[in-house]
Every structure is written in structure tokens, then in C-alpha cells.
Design a protein around this motif. Structure first.
Motif, PDB file in Angstrom:
ATOM      1  N   TYR A 112       0.866  -1.173   0.000  1.00 30.91           N
ATOM      2  CA  TYR A 112       0.000   0.000   0.000  1.00 30.91           C
ATOM      3  C   TYR A 112       0.902   1.222   0.000  1.00 30.91           C
ATOM      4  O   TYR A 112       1.836   1.328   0.807  1.00 30.91           O
ATOM      5  CB  TYR A 112      -0.897  -0.008   1.244  1.00 30.91           C
ATOM      6  CG  TYR A 112      -1.825   1.172   1.332  1.00 30.91           C
ATOM      7  CD1 TYR A 112      -3.026   1.191   0.635  1.00 30.91           C
ATOM      8  CD2 TYR A 112      -1.504   2.264   2.127  1.00 30.91           C
ATOM      9  CE1 TYR A 112      -3.883   2.279   0.718  1.00 30.91           C
ATOM     10  CE2 TYR A 112      -2.351   3.350   2.226  1.00 30.91           C
ATOM     11  CZ  TYR A 112      -3.538   3.359   1.516  1.00 30.91           C
ATOM     12  OH  TYR A 112      -4.391   4.425   1.602  1.00 30.91           O
ATOM     13  N   TYR A 113       0.620   2.147  -0.926  1.00 34.16           N
ATOM     14  CA  TYR A 113       1.427   3.350  -1.032  1.00 34.16           C
ATOM     15  C   TYR A 113       0.494   4.528  -1.240  1.00 34.16           C
ATOM     16  O   TYR A 113      -0.297   4.547  -2.173  1.00 34.16           O
ATOM     17  CB  TYR A 113       2.404   3.189  -2.206  1.00 34.16           C
ATOM     18  CG  TYR A 113       3.061   4.448  -2.679  1.00 34.16           C
ATOM     19  CD1 TYR A 113       3.985   5.116  -1.884  1.00 34.16           C
ATOM     20  CD2 TYR A 113       2.769   4.973  -3.929  1.00 34.16           C
ATOM     21  CE1 TYR A 113       4.597   6.275  -2.326  1.00 34.16           C
ATOM     22  CE2 TYR A 113       3.381   6.131  -4.377  1.00 34.16           C
ATOM     23  CZ  TYR A 113       4.287   6.776  -3.575  1.00 34.16           C
ATOM     24  OH  TYR A 113       4.876   7.912  -4.009  1.00 34.16           O
ATOM     25  N   LYS A 114       0.576   5.500  -0.341  1.00 32.68           N
ATOM     26  CA  LYS A 114      -0.265   6.692  -0.423  1.00 32.68           C
ATOM     27  C   LYS A 114       0.565   7.801  -1.076  1.00 32.68           C
ATOM     28  O   LYS A 114       1.761   7.925  -0.804  1.00 32.68           O
ATOM     29  CB  LYS A 114      -0.707   7.094   0.978  1.00 32.68           C
ATOM     30  CG  LYS A 114      -1.896   7.970   1.029  1.00 32.68           C
ATOM     31  CD  LYS A 114      -2.375   8.112   2.471  1.00 32.68           C
ATOM     32  CE  LYS A 114      -3.644   8.923   2.485  1.00 32.68           C
ATOM     33  NZ  LYS A 114      -4.223   9.049   3.796  1.00 32.68           N
TER      34      LYS A 114
END
Length: 187
Positions: free
Chosen positions: A49-51
Motif C-alpha cells: 500500500y502506497y499513499k
């Protein structure tokens, strides 16, 4: 805007999902996504997960990928329909429905001639039965003719008949009927 994109593998399993609140185009075919996230998946389970605040994505096709106009095949002329069929074949998509519509467009102009060929024998057959009898027969035959055109077109679109046969079968059938009527006409 709420932009979403998914990447799938050859088994149609999602391998990556990118979501963003908005997107804008930058020069050079870059789509800049803003305020979003990227999620990686493996075997339908999240693995990463990468914001991000801003993420540029290179789109080879450019804006045309998202703004391509899709015309309905019923409203295409023969040239446009042939081009669309070639495009679909290049994408390895099913073209049977569109090929049936193409042959229907080829066959349709001949329908007037076939209707005239069927009507001529009936003009000799009327005799003393009256005008309304002839008009009733003509309307009945035209209804059957157009119904057969619709049925054969649907059979071609459903890949039950070959595209050529679905377009031209009503013409062949009613040409045969008109020849039979010409041969058996009593003058």
C-alpha cells in the motif's frame, strides 16, 4: 473526479489498483494523479500500500485513450463499419455481430428490387378479386419479408448463422419465391 485504474494479468486477476481524488493532463502524455493511493495484490490478497499526494503516470495513447468516441454500429456507414471490424480483429475481439451488420448493409439496397419482383406476379393474379385483395397480399408479403430480414439479422448477430448468410438469406429465399411465382403465372 475519483480516478480508478486496475492492472490485470493474463488470468484476469487484479495485480494493482490505483485510486485518486483527481487527475489532470501534463504535456507529454502524462496523467498526474493527486491525493490517492496505490495497492499491490498477489493472489487477490493485498501485498503493498502506497499513499501519494501526486503521481505522474505515462499513458502511451495520450488523451485519446479516455476520450475516444464510440459510434453505434447501426449508425456507421459501410466504410466505418469495415474499419471498426478491422480494429476489433486487431484487438482479438469478437466481430461476428458487426460482420452480420455489414452484410445486412450490403443486402438492404437489393430489398426493393426483390419486393418489385414479388409484386409483379401478383399484379397478373388479381383478376376479378379486386384491388383490396392485391393490396392485402402485398402488405402481407412485405410484413413477412421484413420479418425474415429481422430474424436472419438477429441469427447472424447471435453467431447462429454466418454473417453472409444472415444478410443475404432473405434475398435468396424471396428471389426463389418470385421465380416460382413467375413460372407458375397464368396469363
Amino acid at each position: 473526479v475519483n480516478f480508478n485504474a486496475v492492472t490485470i494479468d493474463k488470468n484476469f486477476t487484479i495485480t494493482r489498483r490505483i485510486s485518486a481524488k483527481s487527475a489532470r493532463w501534463d504535456p507529454g502524455n502524462y496523467l498526474v494523479l493527486q491525493n490517492g493511493f496505490e495497492r499491490s495484490l498477489s493472489d487477490n490478497n493485498p501485498t503493498g500500500y502506497y499513499k501519494f499526494k501526486s503521481k505522474p503516470i505515462y499513458i502511451e495513447e495520450g488523451k485519446g485513450l479516455f476520450s475516444r468516441k464510440i459510434a453505434f454500429s447501426e449508425f456507421m456507414n459501410i466504410k466505418e463499419l469495415k474499419k471498426y471490424i478491422a480494429y476489433l480483429k486487431g484487438k482479438k475481439s469478437e466481430t461476428h455481430k458487426y460482420e452480420a451488420q455489414l452484410y445486412y448493409k450490403y443486402a438492404f439496397p437489393f430489398s426493393s428490387l426483390i419486393m418489385v419482383l414479388i409484386a409483379i406476379p401478383f399484379s397478373f393474379m388479381m383478376g376479378n378479386k379486386g384491388t383490396l385483395y392485391g393490396i392485402g397480399i402485398a402488405i402481407s408479403i412485405s410484413i413477412v419479408f421484413w420479418f425474415s430480414f429481422a430474424v436472419f439479422s438477429a441469427l447472424g448477430a447471435a453467431s447462429i448463422l454466418s454473417p453472409f448468410l444472415s444478410g443475404f438469406a432473405p434475398l435468396f429465399i424471396f428471389t426463389g419465391v418470385s421465380i416460382y411465382l413467375f413460372i407458375n403465372i397464368k396469363t
